[in-house]
Design an enzyme around this catalytic site. Structure first.
Site, PDB file in Angstrom:
ATOM      1  CD  GLU A   1      -2.885  -1.254   0.352  1.00  0.00           C
ATOM      2  OE1 GLU A   1      -3.174  -0.213  -0.273  1.00  0.00           O
ATOM      3  OE2 GLU A   1      -3.436  -2.338   0.153  1.00  0.00           O
TER       4      GLU A   1
ATOM      5  CB  CYS B   1      -1.758   7.248   1.267  1.00  0.00           C
ATOM      6  SG  CYS B   1      -3.216   6.541   2.025  1.00  0.00           S
TER       7      CYS B   1
ATOM      8  CD  GLU C   1       2.865  10.188  -1.171  1.00  0.00           C
ATOM      9  OE1 GLU C   1       3.906   9.545  -1.021  1.00  0.00           O
ATOM     10  OE2 GLU C   1       1.752   9.790  -0.795  1.00  0.00           O
TER      11      GLU C   1
END
Ligand code: NAD
Length: 505
Positions: A263, A297, A397
């Protein structure tokens, strides 16, 4: 009960008991609101990893846990859920102090969600629909069939590795599901913020799980994660963290062909059409990038706004971002706390500067807020306009409160921009035309799409990524299946016990 949370020491949970690391070493847990050390965490090294893995191995190979009825395993999870609720205030306080998330967030989201996950899976008494199948075979006389049982079994020893942004929730997502499926577990939280998880370990130690079924170890070193991933006695790695670390974990796990779920990171698009409910969409856009100071996230870090409403939308967004109450995380008045530490804050500031160099323009934020504690890790909620999708800030990110806004003119362009990223975790779509919304959702290459909402997680709904956001799912039936492997047992039903295959030669 957790008492005396001031400067408390947190030890490891291994072999059914809470104990210091073998070396007796600790590392500091710093409160990012004020830079003060408020707890010390036991520092596991290779020897402790060995002890934890061996305990889990013994509990799986020789203990009763994997054979126990699921409903019995579920009862332990329900007891854990109850104790989390009893200790909710202390857990929220620790989660707030160690991560910098606001006490409101920790109290109303993290701790209840953590308890809910244990409760949800604790109540999942018959989770696996094992199948039986008749299999006609050319080896059997006409009209006869073998009987095949297709069943799910636990994988074995699971090493679960989690990040620092939602420590309690991530711990629950892994522990509750892996244990329910009959595995034994070694959980390693992130050293960046894990005081609440180690407090959770103390709570779980009270429920009387068979020795070694669950082990929770804090360590200041990434090597502890590597030791787990490469350990020959570990059967499965359940990893949540950055895409970069995920690549290393995958390469390492490949050496011994371990089962793996990843993940990973995201750069999620938030697509706003001109026919949206403007107030809801502005609120959703703000929440998706400024909740938890953007350290999510699924942060909606790329905001795509239809050009007809672009100007008004950005104006409203900036106005509201500038009025967020920034301050220490432990005040219920605070809407926007610090980032997890000053090193991460500085990395976010550097990415904002990089964005400006590449041609983006600050609409608001971009610096350390003037009135905050200089020892804290504060940064202003930041909105960047004039962003192009190829820029570093639109592709990497940032994992902080930095929103990159881009206009679009058509559905096709919105979908193209949304998908033009290496990530594929989540996306949001805002429009009152639900046919259009669902059409767009189908074309988005990501694991989760929220239409006219944000962050709608549910323990029954699987969650996970496409592309470099990883593979495998957490939660839901699929999440449970990740922690199992399939076995088939076929019985030849030839009457008289003389199956054809035995007389082949
Ligand atoms: P990270 O990758 O730096 O660390 C994650 C965990 O891995 C930590 O426990 C760390 O100690 C451990 N680790 C570090 N190096 C390792 C190695 N070589 N082998 C094994 N373990 C190792 O991530 P982070 O900074 O803690 O968390 C932020 C990242 O997590 C972001 O990218 C975010 O998007 C991601 N995240 C993803 C999800 C999801 O469900 N997809 C959820 C939360 C966070």
């Amino acid at each position: 009960m957790i008492t005396n949370i001031q400067k408390q020491d947190f030890d490891l949970f291994m072999e059914g008991k809470i104990a210091p690391s073998l070396s007796g070493q600790y590392f500091d847990c710093v409160n990012p609101s004020n830079g003060e050390v408020f707890a010390r965490l036991a520092d596991a090294d290779a020897v402790d990893v060995e002890i934890a893995v061996n305990a889990a191995r013994l509990a799986f190979d020789h203990g009763r846990w994997p054979q126990m009825a699921t409903v019995e395993r579920g009862k332990f999870l329900l007891r854990i859920a109850g104790l989390i609720r009893e200790n909710a205030k202390e857990l929220a306080d620790l989660e707030c102090r160690s991560t910098g998330k606001t006490i409101k967030h920790a109290t109303f989201i993290d701790v209840p969600a953590c308890a809910d996950t244990f409760e949800h899976f604790g109540n999942f008494a018959t989770p696996f629909n094992n199948e039986t199948m008749e299999i006609p075979s050319p080896h059997l006389p006409a009209g006869q069939a073998g009987l095949c049982l297709i069943s799910r079994e636990p994988v074995g020893v699971v090493a679960a590795i989690i990040p620092w942004n939602y420590p309690l929730i991530m711990a629950a997502w892994k522990i509750a599901v892996a244990l329910l499926a009959g595995n034994t577990v070694v959980l390693k939280p992130s050293p960046t913020a894990c005081a609440a998880v180690m407090a959770l370990a103390k709570i779980i130690a009270q429920v009387g799980l068979p020795k070694g079924v669950l082990n929770i170890i804090s360590s200041s070193r990434a090597q502890a994660g590597r030791d787990l991933v490469s350990h020959p006695q570990v059967d499965m790695i359940s990893f949540t963290g950055s895409t970069e670390t995920g690549k290393e974990v995958m390469a390492q796990a490949a050496k011994s062909i371990k089962k793996l779920t990843l993940e990973l990171g995201g750069k999620s698009p938030n697509i706003v059409f001109a026919d949206c409910n403007m107030e809801a969409a502005v609120g959703g856009a703000l929440a998706s990038i400024f909740m938890n100071q953007g350290q999510m996230c699924t942060a909606g870090s790329r905001l795509l706004v239809e050009d007809k409403i672009y100007k008004t939308f950005v104006e409203q967004l900036v106005k509201r971002a500038q009025t967020l109450n920034i301050g220490p995380a432990d005040s219920f008045e605070t809407e926007f706390g610090p980032l997890v530490n000053t090193a991460h804050r500085d990395a976010v500031l550097r990415l904002i500067e990089q964005g400006k160099k590449e041609g983006a323009k600050l609409a608001c934020g971009g610096k350390i807020p003037a009135h905050t504690n200089p020892k804290g890790a504060y940064i202003e909620p930041t909105i960047l306009i004039n962003v192009r999708n190829h820029m570093t800030i639109a592709q990497e990110e940032i994992f902080g409160p930095v929103l990159c806004v881009m206009p679009f003119t058509s559905v096709d362009e919105a979908v193209h921009l949304a998908n033009e990223t290496k990530y594929g975790l989540a996306a949001m779509v805002w429009t009152q035309d639900l046919v259009k919304a669902n059409g767009v959702a189908k074309r988005l290459r990501c694991g989760t799409v929220w239409i006219n909402t944000y962050g709608a997680f549910d323990n029954a709904v699987p969650f996970g990524g496409y592309k470099q956001s990883g593979f495998g799912r957490e939660l839901g039936q699929e999440g449970l299946h990740e922690y199992t492997q399939i076995k088939t047992v076929t019985t030849d039903q030839t009457p008289g016990g003389k199956p054809l295959v035995t007389s082949w030669f």
